[in-house]
Scaffold this active site. Structure first.
Site, PDB file in Angstrom:
ATOM      1  N   CYS A  75       0.802  -1.236   0.000  1.00  0.00           N
ATOM      2  CA  CYS A  75       0.000   0.000   0.000  1.00  0.00           C
ATOM      3  C   CYS A  75       0.832   1.282   0.000  1.00  0.00           C
ATOM      4  CB  CYS A  75      -0.931   0.009   1.203  1.00  0.00           C
ATOM      5  SG  CYS A  75      -0.083   0.201   2.791  1.00  0.00           S
ATOM      6  N   CYS A 143      12.879  -7.657  11.749  1.00  0.00           N
ATOM      7  CA  CYS A 143      13.425  -8.459  10.658  1.00  0.00           C
ATOM      8  C   CYS A 143      12.377  -8.550   9.552  1.00  0.00           C
ATOM      9  CB  CYS A 143      13.788  -9.836  11.204  1.00  0.00           C
ATOM     10  SG  CYS A 143      14.723 -10.842  10.084  1.00  0.00           S
TER      11      CYS A 143
END
Length: 155
Positions: A75, A143
């Site tokens: 997005c 991560c």
């Protein structure tokens, strides 16, 4: 454009992305599975929508060292700045902090023991996992799957 939208747009231009998002809640982006499949590559869909993981060391973003921002590939919401990135040695782009309000977390039990999984706050796209073995000042390692991100260099 209604008055509220106009004021929000004006404020975004004056205050900047980081400050403005603290003033208003993010508008959620909800698409059908077919719409997501049209918008994303098959590999991005597997990671962002099916909570997959790319192989360690496979992301070109591991070697990205320019100034800029890392955006959600689903997005385009900015999730991290380059100042938050560090070399974790894990094979995935890693960050010690994130742009406040732009990520949401949940507990993941897929590997038996609980881990903290995080998603884009706007579209719900899976990004990765957060661990408590990162550098100061936060001690966290966000991560991230490289395919879940798009890097936007500073002008």
């Amino acid at each position: 454009m209604n008055r509220r939208k106009w004021i929000q747009q004006l404020s975004l231009g004056l205050i900047g992305l980081a400050g403005a998002t603290k003033l208003w809640a993010l508008e959620k982006l909800e698409l059908s599975k077919d719409q997501w499949r049209q918008r994303l590559t098959p590999s991005q869909y597997r990671i962002l929508r099916d909570e997959g993981t790319e192989p360690a060391g496979s992301s070109a973003l591991n070697d990205e060292h320019r100034d800029g921002h890392y955006h959600c590939a689903g997005c385009d919401l900015a999730l991290f700045s380059s100042a938050m990135k560090y070399e974790s040695g894990t094979g995935w782009p890693s960050f010690f902090d994130y742009i406040e309000g732009h990520l949401e977390t949940k507990t993941d039990f897929k590997l038996i023991w609980p881990r903290t999984e995080y998603h884009c706050a706007r579209c719900g796209g899976h990004q990765g996992h957060v661990f408590n073995d990162g550098p100061e000042p936060t001690g966290q390692r966000w991560c991230n799957n490289g395919l879940a991100l798009v890097f936007e260099p500073s002008a």
